[in-house]
Design a protein around this motif. Structure first.
Motif, short mmCIF file in Angstrom:
data_model
loop_
_atom_site.label_atom_id
_atom_site.label_comp_id
_atom_site.label_asym_id
_atom_site.label_seq_id
_atom_site.Cartn_x
_atom_site.Cartn_y
_atom_site.Cartn_z
N ALA A 77 0.60 1.61 12.16
CA ALA A 77 0.91 1.46 10.87
C ALA A 77 2.05 1.60 10.04
CB ALA A 77 -0.39 1.99 9.97
N CYS A 78 2.58 2.98 10.46
CA CYS A 78 3.90 3.36 10.14
C CYS A 78 5.13 2.35 10.60
CB CYS A 78 4.00 4.81 10.69
SG CYS A 78 3.46 6.10 10.18
N LYS A 79 4.81 1.84 11.49
CA LYS A 79 5.98 0.96 11.92
C LYS A 79 5.67 -0.58 10.94
CE LYS A 79 5.82 2.26 16.71
NZ LYS A 79 5.50 1.88 18.06
N LEU A 80 4.62 -0.66 10.67
CA LEU A 80 4.34 -1.92 9.70
C LEU A 80 4.96 -1.63 8.54
CD1 LEU A 80 1.01 -3.74 9.40
CD2 LEU A 80 2.45 -3.20 7.42
N LEU A 81 4.72 -0.31 7.83
CA LEU A 81 5.26 -0.06 6.62
C LEU A 81 6.89 -0.23 6.73
CD1 LEU A 81 3.23 3.18 5.93
CD2 LEU A 81 3.16 1.00 4.82
N LEU A 82 7.60 0.02 7.74
CA LEU A 82 9.00 -0.02 7.80
C LEU A 82 9.25 -1.20 7.65
CD1 LEU A 82 9.81 2.67 10.87
CD2 LEU A 82 10.06 2.75 8.40
N ASN A 83 8.78 -2.11 7.82
CA ASN A 83 9.07 -3.60 7.69
C ASN A 83 9.02 -4.09 6.23
OD1 ASN A 83 9.58 -4.07 10.56
ND2 ASN A 83 7.43 -4.57 10.71
N HIS A 84 8.63 -3.16 5.36
CA HIS A 84 8.41 -3.75 3.94
C HIS A 84 9.29 -3.07 2.97
CE1 HIS A 84 4.71 -6.11 4.30
NE2 HIS A 84 4.60 -5.60 5.36
N THR A 85 9.38 -3.60 1.91
CA THR A 85 10.33 -2.91 0.87
C THR A 85 9.62 -2.59 -0.59
OG1 THR A 85 11.32 -4.74 0.14
CG2 THR A 85 12.73 -3.44 1.97
N ASP A 86 8.49 -3.54 -0.95
CA ASP A 86 7.95 -3.38 -2.07
C ASP A 86 6.58 -2.49 -1.89
OD1 ASP A 86 6.26 -4.03 -4.47
OD2 ASP A 86 7.03 -5.85 -4.65
N PHE A 87 6.43 -1.44 -2.65
CA PHE A 87 5.23 -0.40 -2.56
C PHE A 87 4.48 -0.27 -3.87
CE2 PHE A 87 8.39 0.43 1.04
CZ PHE A 87 7.71 0.42 1.88
N GLU A 88 4.57 -1.44 -4.42
CA GLU A 88 3.86 -1.33 -5.76
C GLU A 88 2.21 -0.68 -5.51
OE1 GLU A 88 2.74 -3.93 -9.84
OE2 GLU A 88 4.03 -4.89 -8.13
N CYS A 89 1.68 -1.41 -4.53
CA CYS A 89 0.36 -0.85 -4.18
C CYS A 89 0.13 0.64 -3.71
CB CYS A 89 -0.36 -1.83 -3.03
SG CYS A 89 0.72 -0.97 -1.40
N PHE A 90 1.02 1.39 -3.64
CA PHE A 90 1.00 2.69 -3.52
C PHE A 90 1.43 3.41 -4.85
CE2 PHE A 90 1.70 1.43 1.01
CZ PHE A 90 0.50 1.63 1.30
N SER A 91 1.87 2.93 -6.01
CA SER A 91 2.49 3.35 -7.20
C SER A 91 1.46 3.81 -7.92
CB SER A 91 3.56 2.55 -7.75
OG SER A 91 3.88 3.06 -8.93
N LYS A 92 1.56 4.99 -8.67
CA LYS A 92 0.64 5.10 -9.71
C LYS A 92 0.50 4.09 -11.02
CE LYS A 92 -0.56 9.63 -12.96
NZ LYS A 92 -0.35 10.60 -13.21
N LEU A 93 -0.68 4.05 -11.49
CA LEU A 93 -0.48 2.87 -12.46
C LEU A 93 0.33 3.46 -13.72
CD1 LEU A 93 -4.21 1.89 -12.14
CD2 LEU A 93 -2.37 0.66 -11.24
#
Length: 249
Positions: free
Chosen positions: A140-156
Motif C-alpha cells: 500500500a505504501c508503494k501505491l501511495l508513492l504513485n500519487h500526489t493528491d492527498f485530499e482524502c487524508f487532510s483534516k476538513l
C-alpha cells in the motif's frame, strides 16, 4: 539578523506547536524563553504545526533579533531555563529572507506502535495488540508513492490552497514487538500522517484492500479513508533545508 533555532520536544504536555488560547504550546514556551534571554520581544515562526501530543525529534523555527549573543552561551541558558521536555540543539545565522516553513525541502515523520502493553511506552507509542500484515501494508505504501493528491487524508475545513504533496518515502519496518512507519515528503497536510497510518492499519488487518485504497485516494473524501491514529505515537524526526547541513538527531 535572522536566525534559525533547532530544537526537540516531547509533546505530551503541550497542545501542539502553535499558540493556543488558554492552553500551553511549544511555540509560546520557547518564545517566552527567548524573549527573556534576549531581553526583547521575539516572534517565532515554526517549520510547521504539530498537533496536541505529537513529538518532535528535530524542529526548526526562525526569529529576528539585533541583540548580539554568543550561540553556545544562549543555547546553554535556554536549556537551563526551559522545561525538561524541550531541548535546544543549535542556532544558525541565515539570510534575512530565510523562512523556516517555506524553505524546508523535506520533512520526515515516524509513527511508533508497540504490540504488548509497556508501562514505559504508554505516552511515546501506540499500543495495538493485534496482527498486521506488514508486507501488505508496504504494498500500500508503494501505491501511495504513485500519487500526489492527498485530499482524502487532510483534516476538513483547512485553509490550504493545494492538497498536492510529493512523497519520497513510505515504509513499515518491524522491530521485535514494535512497528515503525516512516514517511517523507516535501510537505504534509494537517492530520495527514495520522490518517494515512489509520488507513494502512485497515489494510494490514484486511479491512481495506489495495483496490479500496485506490478508490479512497480518487474520492478525495476524508470520510472514505481510515481513522486517525492517536497523536502520542507520532514524531517529526527530520526537517531539511538547502542551506543548513543536515545532522540526524
Amino acid at each position: 539578523m535572522r536566525y534559525f533555532i533547532e530544537f526537540a520536544y516531547k509533546g505530551s504536555n503541550y497542545h501542539g506547536w502553535q499558540y493556543q488560547p488558554n492552553a500551553s504550546s511549544v511555540q509560546e514556551t520557547l518564545t517566552q524563553a527567548l524573549s527573556l534571554m534576549l531581553r526583547e520581544p521575539i516572534e517565532l515562526t515554526g517549520a510547521g504545526r504539530t498537533d496536541t501530543g505529537v513529538h518532535a525529534r528535530q524542529m526548526f523555527a526562525h526569529f529576528d533579533s539585533e541583540v548580539p549573543f554568543v550561540f553556545p552561551d544562549l543555547i546553554k541558558k535556554l536549556n537551563a531555563y526551559l522545561p525538561k521536555d524541550i531541548a535546544v540543539w543549535d542556532i544558525y545565522t541565515v539570510a534575512p529572507d530565510a523562512h523556516a516553513r517555506f524553505d524546508a525541502t523535506k520533512r520526515t515523520y515516524e509513527y511508533h506502535i508497540h504490540r504488548r502493553k509497556d508501562a514505559f511506552e504508554c505516552h511515546n507509542s501506540w499500543l495495538f495488540p493485534h496482527s498486521l500484515d506488514i508486507d501488505r501494508m508496504n504494498d500500500a505504501c508503494k501505491l501511495l508513492l504513485n500519487h500526489t493528491d492527498f485530499e482524502c487524508f487532510s483534516k476538513l475545513h483547512t485553509d490550504v490552497k493545494t492538497f498536492f504533496c510529493k512523497l519520497t518515502h513510505a515504509e513499515w519496518t518491524s522491530h521485535g514487538d514494535r512497528w515503525i512507519f516512516t514517511i517523507s515528503a516535501d510537505r504534509f497536510l494537517r492530520n495527514m500522517v495520522r490518517a494515512i497510518v489509520g488507513t494502512l492499519i485497515d489494510v494490514g488487518t484486511g479491512k481495506t484492500s489495495l483496490t479500496d485504497l485506490e478508490q479512497i485516494l480518487a474520492s478525495k473524501n476524508r470520510s472514505k479513508a481510515g481513522f486517525s491514529v492517536p497523536a502520542h505515537g507520532l514524531y517529526l524526526t527530520e526537517v531539511h533545508y538547502p542551506y543548513i547541513p543536515f545532522r540526524a538527531r
